[in-house]
Design an enzyme around this catalytic site. Sequence first.
Site, PDB file in Angstrom:
ATOM      1  N   GLY A 169     -24.070  60.755  45.275  1.00 57.18           N
ATOM      2  CA  GLY A 169     -24.541  60.142  44.184  1.00 57.18           C
ATOM      3  C   GLY A 169     -23.932  58.729  44.263  1.00 57.18           C
ATOM      4  O   GLY A 169     -23.804  58.080  45.204  1.00 57.18           O
ATOM      5  N   GLY A 170     -23.170  58.263  43.257  1.00 59.30           N
ATOM      6  CA  GLY A 170     -22.636  57.112  43.061  1.00 59.30           C
ATOM      7  C   GLY A 170     -21.490  56.923  44.097  1.00 59.30           C
ATOM      8  O   GLY A 170     -21.187  55.757  44.362  1.00 59.30           O
ATOM      9  N   GLY A 404     -34.052  37.751  77.341  1.00 57.81           N
ATOM     10  CA  GLY A 404     -33.539  37.608  75.915  1.00 57.81           C
ATOM     11  C   GLY A 404     -31.993  38.087  75.772  1.00 57.81           C
ATOM     12  O   GLY A 404     -31.279  37.494  74.896  1.00 57.81           O
ATOM     13  N   ALA A 405     -31.982  39.269  76.235  1.00 57.70           N
ATOM     14  CA  ALA A 405     -30.570  40.126  76.095  1.00 57.70           C
ATOM     15  C   ALA A 405     -29.679  39.306  76.885  1.00 57.70           C
ATOM     16  O   ALA A 405     -28.361  39.245  76.384  1.00 57.70           O
ATOM     17  CB  ALA A 405     -30.778  41.279  76.571  1.00 57.70           C
TER      18      ALA A 405
HETATM   19  C1  HXC Z   1     -18.082  66.670  36.507  1.00 56.40           C
HETATM   20  C2  HXC Z   1     -17.923  68.302  38.242  1.00 56.40           C
HETATM   21  C3  HXC Z   1     -18.895  67.273  38.841  1.00 56.40           C
HETATM   22  C4  HXC Z   1     -19.419  66.136  38.330  1.00 56.40           C
HETATM   23  C5  HXC Z   1     -18.195  69.063  40.336  1.00 56.40           C
HETATM   24  N1  HXC Z   1     -17.809  69.064  38.973  1.00 56.40           N
HETATM   25  N2  HXC Z   1     -19.102  67.768  40.197  1.00 56.40           N
HETATM   26  N3  HXC Z   1     -17.682  67.938  37.010  1.00 56.40           N
HETATM   27  N4  HXC Z   1     -18.948  66.251  37.031  1.00 56.40           N
HETATM   28  N5  HXC Z   1     -20.198  65.488  39.067  1.00 56.40           N
HETATM   29  C6  HXC Z   1     -16.758  70.001  38.766  1.00 56.40           C
HETATM   30  C7  HXC Z   1     -17.291  71.688  38.662  1.00 56.40           C
HETATM   31  O1  HXC Z   1     -17.924  71.822  37.453  1.00 56.40           O
HETATM   32  C8  HXC Z   1     -16.416  72.417  38.787  1.00 56.40           C
HETATM   33  O2  HXC Z   1     -15.478  72.937  37.784  1.00 56.40           O
HETATM   34  C9  HXC Z   1     -15.671  71.790  39.840  1.00 56.40           C
HETATM   35  O3  HXC Z   1     -15.912  70.576  39.855  1.00 56.40           O
HETATM   36  C10 HXC Z   1     -15.887  72.331  41.494  1.00 56.40           C
HETATM   37  O4  HXC Z   1     -17.193  72.266  41.823  1.00 56.40           O
HETATM   38  P1  HXC Z   1     -17.730  73.468  42.435  1.00 56.40           P
HETATM   39  O5  HXC Z   1     -19.390  73.042  41.886  1.00 56.40           O
HETATM   40  O6  HXC Z   1     -17.228  74.771  41.862  1.00 56.40           O
HETATM   41  O7  HXC Z   1     -17.792  73.071  43.730  1.00 56.40           O
HETATM   42  P2  HXC Z   1     -18.516  73.352  45.129  1.00 56.40           P
HETATM   43  O8  HXC Z   1     -19.113  74.522  45.124  1.00 56.40           O
HETATM   44  O9  HXC Z   1     -17.415  73.063  46.347  1.00 56.40           O
HETATM   45  O10 HXC Z   1     -19.453  71.989  44.966  1.00 56.40           O
HETATM   46  C11 HXC Z   1     -19.274  70.748  44.986  1.00 56.40           C
HETATM   47  C12 HXC Z   1     -20.626  70.016  44.661  1.00 56.40           C
HETATM   48  C13 HXC Z   1     -21.072  70.481  43.371  1.00 56.40           C
HETATM   49  C14 HXC Z   1     -21.646  69.953  45.791  1.00 56.40           C
HETATM   50  C15 HXC Z   1     -19.979  68.199  44.786  1.00 56.40           C
HETATM   51  O11 HXC Z   1     -19.812  70.586  42.534  1.00 56.40           O
HETATM   52  C16 HXC Z   1     -22.181  69.456  42.710  1.00 56.40           C
HETATM   53  O12 HXC Z   1     -23.181  69.635  43.089  1.00 56.40           O
HETATM   54  N6  HXC Z   1     -21.684  68.679  41.845  1.00 56.40           N
HETATM   55  C17 HXC Z   1     -22.341  67.905  41.026  1.00 56.40           C
HETATM   56  C18 HXC Z   1     -22.769  66.719  41.941  1.00 56.40           C
HETATM   57  C19 HXC Z   1     -23.621  65.630  41.327  1.00 56.40           C
HETATM   58  O13 HXC Z   1     -24.814  65.875  40.911  1.00 56.40           O
HETATM   59  N7  HXC Z   1     -23.082  64.703  40.810  1.00 56.40           N
HETATM   60  C20 HXC Z   1     -23.634  63.747  39.856  1.00 56.40           C
HETATM   61  C21 HXC Z   1     -24.238  62.768  41.054  1.00 56.40           C
HETATM   62  S1  HXC Z   1     -25.165  61.290  40.286  1.00 56.40           S
HETATM   63  P3  HXC Z   1     -14.960  74.300  37.299  1.00 56.40           P
HETATM   64  O14 HXC Z   1     -14.072  73.880  36.014  1.00 56.40           O
HETATM   65  O15 HXC Z   1     -16.310  75.181  37.083  1.00 56.40           O
HETATM   66  O16 HXC Z   1     -14.200  74.814  38.476  1.00 56.40           O
HETATM   67  C22 HXC Z   1     -24.235  59.996  40.566  1.00 56.40           C
HETATM   68  C23 HXC Z   1     -24.823  58.672  39.856  1.00 56.40           C
HETATM   69  C24 HXC Z   1     -24.050  57.770  39.967  1.00 56.40           C
HETATM   70  O17 HXC Z   1     -23.254  60.122  40.922  1.00 56.40           O
HETATM   71  C25 HXC Z   1     -24.804  56.485  40.346  1.00 56.40           C
HETATM   72  C26 HXC Z   1     -23.951  55.297  40.356  1.00 56.40           C
HETATM   73  C27 HXC Z   1     -24.654  54.172  41.069  1.00 56.40           C
END
Ligand code: HXC
Length: 510
Positions: A169-170, A404-405
């Site tokens: 994502g971001g 050209g290269a």
């Molecule tokens: C809040 C988050 C988080 C997030 C992970 N966590 N990502 N909390 N916001 N974006 C937290 C989880 O809830 C979890 O908390 C802990 O971090 C560990 O994550 P897990 O999922 O248990 O780890 P893992 O299985 O290793 O998976 C990692 C991961 C997954 C693949 C990154 O966490 C995931 O898919 N996260 C969301 C990714 C996402 O969609 N992000 C937003 C992108 S959009 P607990 O307390 O349960 O342990 C974006 C837009 C911005 O970024 C654009 C700007 C230009």
Amino acid sequence: MKDVLEQLDAKRQAARAGGGEKRVLAQHEKGKLSARERIEVLLDDGSFEEFDMFVEHQCSDFGMDEKKIPGDGVVTGSGTINGRLVYLFAKDFTVFGGSLSLAHAKKIMKVQDAALRNGAPILGLFDAGGARIQEGVDALGGYAEIFQRNVLASGVVPQISVIMGPCAGGDVYSPAMTDFIFMVKDTSYMYVTGPDVVKTVTNEVVTHEELGGASIHAKKSGVADGAFENDIEALVQMRRLVDFLPLNNREKVPARPSYDKPDRIEPSLDTLVPPNPNKPYDIKELIRKTADEGDFFEIAPDYATNIVTGFGRLEGQTVGFVANQPMSLAGVLDIDASKKGARFVRFCDAFSIPIVTFVDVPGFLPGTKQEYGGLIKHGAKLLFAYAEATVPKLTVITRKAYGGAYDVMASKHLRGDINYAWPTAEIAVMGAKGAAEIIHRADLGDEEKMAAHTKEYEDRFANPFVAASRGYLDDVIQPRSTRVRLIKALRTLKNKNLSNPWKKHDNLPL
Ligand code: HXC
């Protein structure tokens, strides 16, 4: 007083603990270090000065006011690498998955601002889940402000990103705007949208690794400039890379004392180019035998392998090497090689690093795949980059410099400062056979005549002397003396003074 000191100590310990022992252990089980352990490997012992360890997020939605961890998922500060100042931030996956809140973003902005103000490189270590989902627009705004700073810092201080876990994502766009991205094999992945979203939108089923693992980005997409076996190797290599770079665009890289004599002769180079012009050889051998102590930090070694780019030193001074690689697609320039070369040349020019170009190029790659992919625009990137570069440009044609290269690869006509060729150089519009077939179309089918025409073209152009007679080459040199001649040439260019006409910025063919 003692109480206050104890309180401070306790607060510091709480911040240093991040998400706690269990989560740090989980990092280790995945083969990853924690953010703080990474910083320890990256920086000189005891040099880390941390900022903002007590910062907490200000979000109260979704029960977040009950969940605050000091530091808020990123460790930031400054330190030194071999005594030279760098700024850094390291995402802490153990705290909310390293996700970005506004407070977290502000910590990163603070180090970006300090790096820019104080003229020092900035390194970002990524291991995070993107925007903090509980925060909404505050997190999005935080990202944009980081991106803005990435752009302002571009070309002013070196920016390096190391992807050491998830980066989605971001989180992907900030690295994308830095100078170099490196990844760790098997534990890191990078994509705009993850496998679940991909499945929903396109019905494609892919794993994290297939979508954005190090093997994809370092070999296929070219997003990453290298992939390392594990966290330690990646961080140790970053220390090595930083040594090659200036702190900012106003400073030179300090010359590094070398035991390698400037007048070292390499007789083995006299036989590097095989007698058969269609036989490949490894251009990296020439780079290693030219550079001080054979030390070469290659950028993007597994992507567009038909062009080689990387840093080395001559007489202690950093230079950027760019070389066509006859071992891969005969060293032809295609879309990927042009993009890779252009980006490297522009980095060197932005940071006043002289460019040494070794040329053995049969031309641009023909075909619909390349033309439909926009070879004209992408090839022009490399041409543009060389033509606008004002740093010292040293060129050695080892064998082919066709079409050209020939022009593109730092030729005299693009303000090459010193242009040399080996006696084995062939400088022509195209290869002899193709040329004869066009000039003598009427004789096609008559093998004997065509062989004679081909030989005639070869005799005329399969040498460097026509170009040398026009002054397009400054000299034809012995391969064995390449290092010596380049070092002598570089000495003459120490005070080179060349600038381009004033403009707001150029309009590079993107
Ligand atoms: C809040 C988050 C988080 C997030 C992970 N966590 N990502 N909390 N916001 N974006 C937290 C989880 O809830 C979890 O908390 C802990 O971090 C560990 O994550 P897990 O999922 O248990 O780890 P893992 O299985 O290793 O998976 C990692 C991961 C997954 C693949 C990154 O966490 C995931 O898919 N996260 C969301 C990714 C996402 O969609 N992000 C937003 C992108 S959009 P607990 O307390 O349960 O342990 C974006 C837009 C911005 O970024 C654009 C700007 C230009």
